[in-house]
Write an enzyme that holds these catalytic residues in place. Sequence first.
Site, PDB file in Angstrom:
ATOM      1  N   HIS A 152       0.843  -1.197   0.000  1.00  0.00           N
ATOM      2  CA  HIS A 152       0.000   0.000   0.000  1.00  0.00           C
ATOM      3  C   HIS A 152       0.876   1.243   0.000  1.00  0.00           C
ATOM      4  CE1 HIS A 152       0.620   0.743   4.284  1.00  0.00           C
ATOM      5  NE2 HIS A 152       0.184  -0.474   4.598  1.00  0.00           N
ATOM      6  N   HIS A 179       4.032   1.403   2.290  1.00  0.00           N
ATOM      7  CA  HIS A 179       5.211   0.673   1.802  1.00  0.00           C
ATOM      8  C   HIS A 179       5.812   1.416   0.605  1.00  0.00           C
ATOM      9  CE1 HIS A 179       2.347  -2.659   3.123  1.00  0.00           C
ATOM     10  NE2 HIS A 179       3.280  -2.640   4.054  1.00  0.00           N
ATOM     11  N   CYS A 189       2.476 -10.524  22.612  1.00  0.00           N
ATOM     12  CA  CYS A 189       1.480 -10.070  21.629  1.00  0.00           C
ATOM     13  C   CYS A 189       1.694 -10.869  20.346  1.00  0.00           C
ATOM     14  CB  CYS A 189       1.612  -8.570  21.355  1.00  0.00           C
ATOM     15  SG  CYS A 189       0.596  -8.064  19.933  1.00  0.00           S
ATOM     16  N   CYS A 214       2.430  -8.642  17.216  1.00  0.00           N
ATOM     17  CA  CYS A 214       3.802  -8.113  17.086  1.00  0.00           C
ATOM     18  C   CYS A 214       4.822  -9.243  17.114  1.00  0.00           C
ATOM     19  CB  CYS A 214       4.140  -7.177  18.232  1.00  0.00           C
ATOM     20  SG  CYS A 214       3.078  -5.764  18.345  1.00  0.00           S
ATOM     21  N   CYS A 231      -1.509  -3.863  23.927  1.00  0.00           N
ATOM     22  CA  CYS A 231      -0.419  -3.627  22.974  1.00  0.00           C
ATOM     23  C   CYS A 231      -0.614  -2.266  22.302  1.00  0.00           C
ATOM     24  CB  CYS A 231      -0.418  -4.742  21.924  1.00  0.00           C
ATOM     25  SG  CYS A 231       0.492  -4.272  20.443  1.00  0.00           S
ATOM     26  N   HIS A 234      -1.548  -2.932  18.493  1.00  0.00           N
ATOM     27  CA  HIS A 234      -2.726  -3.715  18.101  1.00  0.00           C
ATOM     28  C   HIS A 234      -3.952  -3.455  18.965  1.00  0.00           C
ATOM     29  CE1 HIS A 234       0.580  -5.800  16.082  1.00  0.00           C
ATOM     30  NE2 HIS A 234      -0.332  -6.039  15.159  1.00  0.00           N
ATOM     31  N   LYS A 242      -3.362   5.922  11.246  1.00  0.00           N
ATOM     32  CA  LYS A 242      -2.298   5.351  10.412  1.00  0.00           C
ATOM     33  C   LYS A 242      -2.930   4.504   9.302  1.00  0.00           C
ATOM     34  CE  LYS A 242       1.589   2.172  10.491  1.00  0.00           C
ATOM     35  NZ  LYS A 242       2.180   1.006  11.103  1.00  0.00           N
ATOM     36  N   LYS A 278      -3.369  -2.107   6.814  1.00  0.00           N
ATOM     37  CA  LYS A 278      -4.312  -3.121   6.357  1.00  0.00           C
ATOM     38  C   LYS A 278      -5.330  -3.412   7.457  1.00  0.00           C
ATOM     39  CE  LYS A 278      -4.924  -7.818   5.042  1.00  0.00           C
ATOM     40  NZ  LYS A 278      -4.485  -9.180   5.262  1.00  0.00           N
TER      41      LYS A 278
HETATM   42  N1  MSP Z   1       8.801  -7.054   8.299  1.00  0.00           N
HETATM   43  C1  MSP Z   1       8.966  -5.936   9.103  1.00  0.00           C
HETATM   44  C2  MSP Z   1      10.229  -5.178   8.747  1.00  0.00           C
HETATM   45  C3  MSP Z   1      11.483  -5.992   8.848  1.00  0.00           C
HETATM   46  S1  MSP Z   1      12.866  -5.085   8.301  1.00  0.00           S
HETATM   47  C4  MSP Z   1      14.165  -5.980   8.734  1.00  0.00           C
HETATM   48  C5  MSP Z   1       7.790  -4.987   8.948  1.00  0.00           C
HETATM   49  N2  MSP Z   1       7.070  -5.107   7.846  1.00  0.00           N
HETATM   50  S2  MSP Z   1       5.806  -4.207   7.461  1.00  0.00           S
HETATM   51  O1  MSP Z   1       5.238  -4.792   6.286  1.00  0.00           O
HETATM   52  O2  MSP Z   1       4.950  -4.033   8.560  1.00  0.00           O
HETATM   53  O3  MSP Z   1       6.409  -2.841   7.011  1.00  0.00           O
HETATM   54  C6  MSP Z   1       6.566  -1.777   7.898  1.00  0.00           C
HETATM   55  C7  MSP Z   1       7.065  -0.612   7.101  1.00  0.00           C
HETATM   56  O4  MSP Z   1       6.149  -0.318   6.031  1.00  0.00           O
HETATM   57  C8  MSP Z   1       7.174   0.690   7.858  1.00  0.00           C
HETATM   58  O5  MSP Z   1       8.352   0.791   8.614  1.00  0.00           O
HETATM   59  C9  MSP Z   1       7.156   1.664   6.699  1.00  0.00           C
HETATM   60  O6  MSP Z   1       8.364   1.598   6.030  1.00  0.00           O
HETATM   61  C10 MSP Z   1       6.071   1.072   5.833  1.00  0.00           C
HETATM   62  N3  MSP Z   1       4.740   1.522   6.241  1.00  0.00           N
HETATM   63  C11 MSP Z   1       3.669   0.740   6.514  1.00  0.00           C
HETATM   64  N4  MSP Z   1       2.599   1.535   6.800  1.00  0.00           N
HETATM   65  C12 MSP Z   1       2.955   2.827   6.709  1.00  0.00           C
HETATM   66  C13 MSP Z   1       2.266   4.053   6.834  1.00  0.00           C
HETATM   67  N5  MSP Z   1       0.986   4.140   7.120  1.00  0.00           N
HETATM   68  N6  MSP Z   1       2.971   5.182   6.624  1.00  0.00           N
HETATM   69  C14 MSP Z   1       4.294   5.165   6.296  1.00  0.00           C
HETATM   70  N7  MSP Z   1       4.961   4.026   6.179  1.00  0.00           N
HETATM   71  C15 MSP Z   1       4.352   2.841   6.408  1.00  0.00           C
HETATM   72  O7  MSP Z   1       7.598  -4.157   9.812  1.00  0.00           O
END
Ligand code: MSP
Length: 651
Positions: free
Chosen positions: A18, A21, A126, A129, A143, A146, A295, A298
């Site tokens: 999304h 990411h 959790c 997490c 948490c 969550h 935020k 998903k």
């Molecule tokens: N798998 C772990 C990361 C491991 S790295 C060694 C993880 N994955 S995640 O799919 O949850 O991705 C988190 C990251 O996605 C955030 O740190 C950011 O880079 C991005 N984002 C997810 N949602 C976001 C927003 N709403 N806004 C900005 N960035 C976001 O954590």
Amino acid sequence: MKYFYITTPIYYVNAEPHLGHAYTTLVADVENRFHKMCGEDTFFLTGTDEHGDKIVQAAQKEGMEPKEYVDRISKMFQEAWPLLNIKPDHFIRTTDPEHIRTVQYVLNKVYESGDIAFREYEGLYCFGCERFYMERELIDGKCPDHGTEPVRLKEKNYFFLMSKYQDWLIDHIKKNPDFITPERYRNEVLSFLKEPLDDLCISRPTSRLTWGIPLPFDENFVTYVWFDALINYLTAVGYPDGDEFKKRWPAVEHVIAKDILKPHAIYWPCMLKAIGVDPPRRIHVHGYWQIKDQKMSKSLGNVIKPKDLVDTFGVDATRYCLLREMAFGLDASFSQKAMTIRVNADLANDLGNLVSRIITMLYKYRKGVVPQPDDYESIDRELISSALSLKGQWLNLMEEFSFHRALSSIWEFINKVNKYIDTVAPWALFKEDKDSLRLNTVLYVMLESLRFIAIYIYPVMPETSEKIFDALGLNKSEILTKNLTYWQLLPVGSKVNKIKPLFPRMELEDKNKDKKNKIEKDKSKKKEGKKMEDSADKADKKDNELIDISLFQKVDLRVAQIIDAEKHPNADKLLKLKVKCPDERTIVAGIAEAFPNPKELIGKQVIVVSNLKPVKLRGIMSYGMLLVAKDKEGIHLTSVLTPAEPGTKIS
Ligand code: MSP
């Protein structure tokens, strides 16, 4: 050779990509392109995180085997990035065999050095997490991410003795002010480190979870997903062997959002210390994209898909808006409306118009051939020095991830070029003397300014930058050599190519449209029939023939100066006018029959309605309406009797 190695988090494959990411990955792409332009040897890594409880649960929900499921979602991430013109050098998956080997190598190394202990542990866990929480970290016993109550778990597990590195870590952060940026996140970590660190549980019993990398020293356990995931940054550059690792590792910089600050700024440096590897050079932390103060995620079901944005706005406009709208480090609100306004103002108006304006003039006045500049005057020198001095500012701002400021300083320059054109008025120079040497200089300054702009915007808008380079007849590969140091590199006598409008203006969606439609429908249901409705309408109109002064006051009439006029390319009856009132805008007017030679209108003052909703007339957006009188003689323009400042209000 200077190296640059940039990483994104590897994303969990329990959700499709999304905007959140996409933003992080875009930031990495922009920095990667920027450092490449600076002549560095760059490497850009992204990928997917595929082990752990979360993934098993997501696969189960879909009725799939974990492997089949992770293959599918990982592919979605791999396919999402090219849509945004994001070009990673490598896409890593934690299920890759070489990653599994590296994780086991690291585990063995830490185990052998005595930094892993086997203990019974009871704590609050959790599942969302996939980690234990300390009481003090919970909010109202729940948490913080969550909002669910963690479950009390008691089990034997392996622990990484992280606490022994706490003092070293504090010292490292204090000695390296750039290690965690922006500063607010550095302070957050330092303040967290004021309390004693717990050791980190790095295993999960196979009785509870099998979808993970087995501990090489105990087959009854798999590795905790974070211990597995962070190591991806080492796997991708061939740790522990090889030159690739040696040259790239000292240059590694991580981009993350604030949600995963602790694993990156605390667990990770300690893990690296335990195996004798230096901490990353920098960790860049950004805020959240939010929708209505929440935020985007998903689990909240409020995600925006990158593909939908690209379909609506195009690749470069999407890239531009995301970087322009978020101050790196702070949260930002996503709104399609704000994006549309930005696209229209900054891209269609400021940049897009500037490009087509300059190239059109070159065609009109010099048949598309770059003229030899004559002596520069002070107004030229001022603009040239702005173009050159922007470089230092741009380098610093890009280097420190201040994209919104870097872009806003480029736009300041774009506006200066627009102003320069209005002031030097090339059309007037041409009118005075077709072969004017001064006009040659002015055209050259405009074209060379475009070349600078194309270079400055490249990391954020590579496609647009290349289009401008193409139009200027330059080789695209020259963008990467970033020649911002020298003015007057555009070869005299070369041919410039015509260019299609770069950014079409976008219609602002009427937010209340659905609501209005519904009201209309309800209304018509209540009425007995169409005829009755019509006669009611007529009666209403009669009552309304005399208007109240307040209604008239809503109409914003202004004196406008015509600064350019030409035939509408798609309609015989229309002219396309550029007016100043006081902002510059285009007005499409149905007066072509009265002015077979539209250029005679240039310089005339007319009256316009300036607050009309913009409309597209035969493909060209019109921002206002010209007031004219029409009788059997034809069309008569309206104006003021003595010249007034353009933009003066008529009251
Ligand atoms: N798998 C772990 C990361 C491991 S790295 C060694 C993880 N994955 S995640 O799919 O949850 O991705 C988190 C990251 O996605 C955030 O740190 C950011 O880079 C991005 N984002 C997810 N949602 C976001 C927003 N709403 N806004 C900005 N960035 C976001 O954590």
